[in-house]
Design a protein around this motif. Structure first.
Motif, PDB file in Angstrom:
ATOM      1  N   LEU A  29       4.929  92.935 -18.020  1.00 29.45           N
ATOM      2  CA  LEU A  29       3.547  92.887 -17.543  1.00 29.45           C
ATOM      3  C   LEU A  29       3.428  93.447 -16.133  1.00 29.45           C
ATOM      4  CD1 LEU A  29       2.511  89.377 -18.892  1.00 29.45           C
ATOM      5  CD2 LEU A  29       1.546  91.575 -19.608  1.00 29.45           C
ATOM      6  N   TYR A  30       4.390  93.129 -15.269  1.00 31.68           N
ATOM      7  CA  TYR A  30       4.342  93.612 -13.889  1.00 31.68           C
ATOM      8  C   TYR A  30       4.439  95.137 -13.851  1.00 31.68           C
ATOM      9  CZ  TYR A  30       5.296  94.115  -8.930  1.00 31.68           C
ATOM     10  OH  TYR A  30       5.224  94.488  -7.611  1.00 31.68           O
ATOM     11  N   GLY A  36       1.793 101.453 -15.099  1.00 31.87           N
ATOM     12  CA  GLY A  36       1.119 101.941 -16.306  1.00 31.87           C
ATOM     13  C   GLY A  36       2.134 102.062 -17.428  1.00 31.87           C
ATOM     14  N   ASP A  37       1.838 102.905 -18.400  1.00 26.26           N
ATOM     15  CA  ASP A  37       2.741 103.061 -19.546  1.00 26.26           C
ATOM     16  C   ASP A  37       4.134 103.485 -19.088  1.00 26.26           C
ATOM     17  OD1 ASP A  37       0.792 102.332 -21.343  1.00 26.26           O
ATOM     18  OD2 ASP A  37       0.303 104.376 -21.950  1.00 26.26           O
ATOM     19  N   CYS A  38       5.125 103.000 -19.819  1.00 26.02           N
ATOM     20  CA  CYS A  38       6.526 103.288 -19.523  1.00 26.02           C
ATOM     21  C   CYS A  38       6.739 104.795 -19.412  1.00 26.02           C
ATOM     22  CB  CYS A  38       7.408 102.706 -20.620  1.00 26.02           C
ATOM     23  SG  CYS A  38       9.157 102.832 -20.295  1.00 26.02           S
ATOM     24  N   ASN A  58       7.919  98.877 -22.390  1.00 30.32           N
ATOM     25  CA  ASN A  58       7.380  99.822 -23.369  1.00 30.32           C
ATOM     26  C   ASN A  58       6.536  99.118 -24.428  1.00 30.32           C
ATOM     27  OD1 ASN A  58       7.310 102.668 -24.159  1.00 30.32           O
ATOM     28  ND2 ASN A  58       8.355 101.972 -26.005  1.00 30.32           N
ATOM     29  N   GLY A  59       6.805  97.835 -24.670  1.00 27.98           N
ATOM     30  CA  GLY A  59       6.026  97.056 -25.628  1.00 27.98           C
ATOM     31  C   GLY A  59       4.583  96.849 -25.191  1.00 27.98           C
ATOM     32  N   ARG A  60       4.301  97.114 -23.922  1.00 26.45           N
ATOM     33  CA  ARG A  60       2.946  96.977 -23.383  1.00 26.45           C
ATOM     34  C   ARG A  60       2.183  98.299 -23.406  1.00 26.45           C
ATOM     35  NH1 ARG A  60       2.385  91.585 -23.300  1.00 26.45           N
ATOM     36  NH2 ARG A  60       4.282  90.663 -22.525  1.00 26.45           N
ATOM     37  N   LYS A  61       2.777  99.329 -23.970  1.00 26.45           N
ATOM     38  CA  LYS A  61       2.176 100.668 -23.974  1.00 26.45           C
ATOM     39  C   LYS A  61       0.740 100.621 -24.490  1.00 26.45           C
ATOM     40  CE  LYS A  61       3.585 105.322 -24.955  1.00 26.45           C
ATOM     41  NZ  LYS A  61       4.694 106.119 -25.434  1.00 26.45           N
ATOM     42  N   GLY A  62      -0.155 101.254 -23.741  1.00 23.31           N
ATOM     43  CA  GLY A  62      -1.559 101.294 -24.130  1.00 23.31           C
ATOM     44  C   GLY A  62      -2.401 100.196 -23.492  1.00 23.31           C
ATOM     45  N   MET A  63      -1.748  99.162 -22.955  1.00 21.70           N
ATOM     46  CA  MET A  63      -2.481  98.082 -22.290  1.00 21.70           C
ATOM     47  C   MET A  63      -2.958  98.601 -20.933  1.00 21.70           C
ATOM     48  SD  MET A  63      -0.927  94.376 -21.117  1.00 21.70           S
ATOM     49  CE  MET A  63      -1.650  93.074 -22.078  1.00 21.70           C
ATOM     50  N   ASP A  67      -5.789  94.733 -17.554  1.00 26.03           N
ATOM     51  CA  ASP A  67      -5.447  93.713 -18.555  1.00 26.03           C
ATOM     52  C   ASP A  67      -4.047  93.167 -18.305  1.00 26.03           C
ATOM     53  OD1 ASP A  67      -7.901  93.996 -19.780  1.00 26.03           O
ATOM     54  OD2 ASP A  67      -7.150  95.184 -21.473  1.00 26.03           O
ATOM     55  N   ALA A  68      -3.132  94.040 -17.922  1.00 25.08           N
ATOM     56  CA  ALA A  68      -1.759  93.612 -17.634  1.00 25.08           C
ATOM     57  C   ALA A  68      -1.732  92.686 -16.419  1.00 25.08           C
ATOM     58  CB  ALA A  68      -0.859  94.826 -17.416  1.00 25.08           C
TER      59      ALA A  68
END
Length: 85
Positions: A29-30, A36-38, A58-63, A67-68
């Motif tokens: 998240l940080y 931003g995206d990985c 990388n699992g947060r890609k697109g967030m 929001d993060a």
């Protein structure tokens, strides 16, 4: 100081070390919130720690970064309740 910056400081001052799963979640998240995206290549097969951190991010890609940041603040608040400052 923003809520996000305060949460980042609180993580450093927890009374106990959080679980590996919690640490990976807040790491992902940080990084999503601040970068931003990985934007790095996946680490090699034998770099277990690097690979885990990369996958958490990388699992947060697109967030969105906003929001993060919000998810990070919420997660840290739960960790403060659980582990104390």
């Amino acid at each position: 100081m923003s809520d996000f910056e305060k949460a980042a400081e609180n993580v450093k001052n927890l009374k106990a070390t959080p679980s590996d799963a919690d640490l990976l979640e807040i790491y992902g998240l940080y990084k999503q919130a601040t970068v931003g995206d990985c934007n790095t290549d996946k680490p090699g097969f034998l770099d277990f720690k690097g690979k885990s951190k990369w996958e958490a991010w990388n699992g947060r890609k697109g967030m969105s970064q906003d929001d993060a940041k919000q998810a990070y603040v919420e997660k840290v608040a739960k960790m403060v309740e659980q582990y104390g400052l």
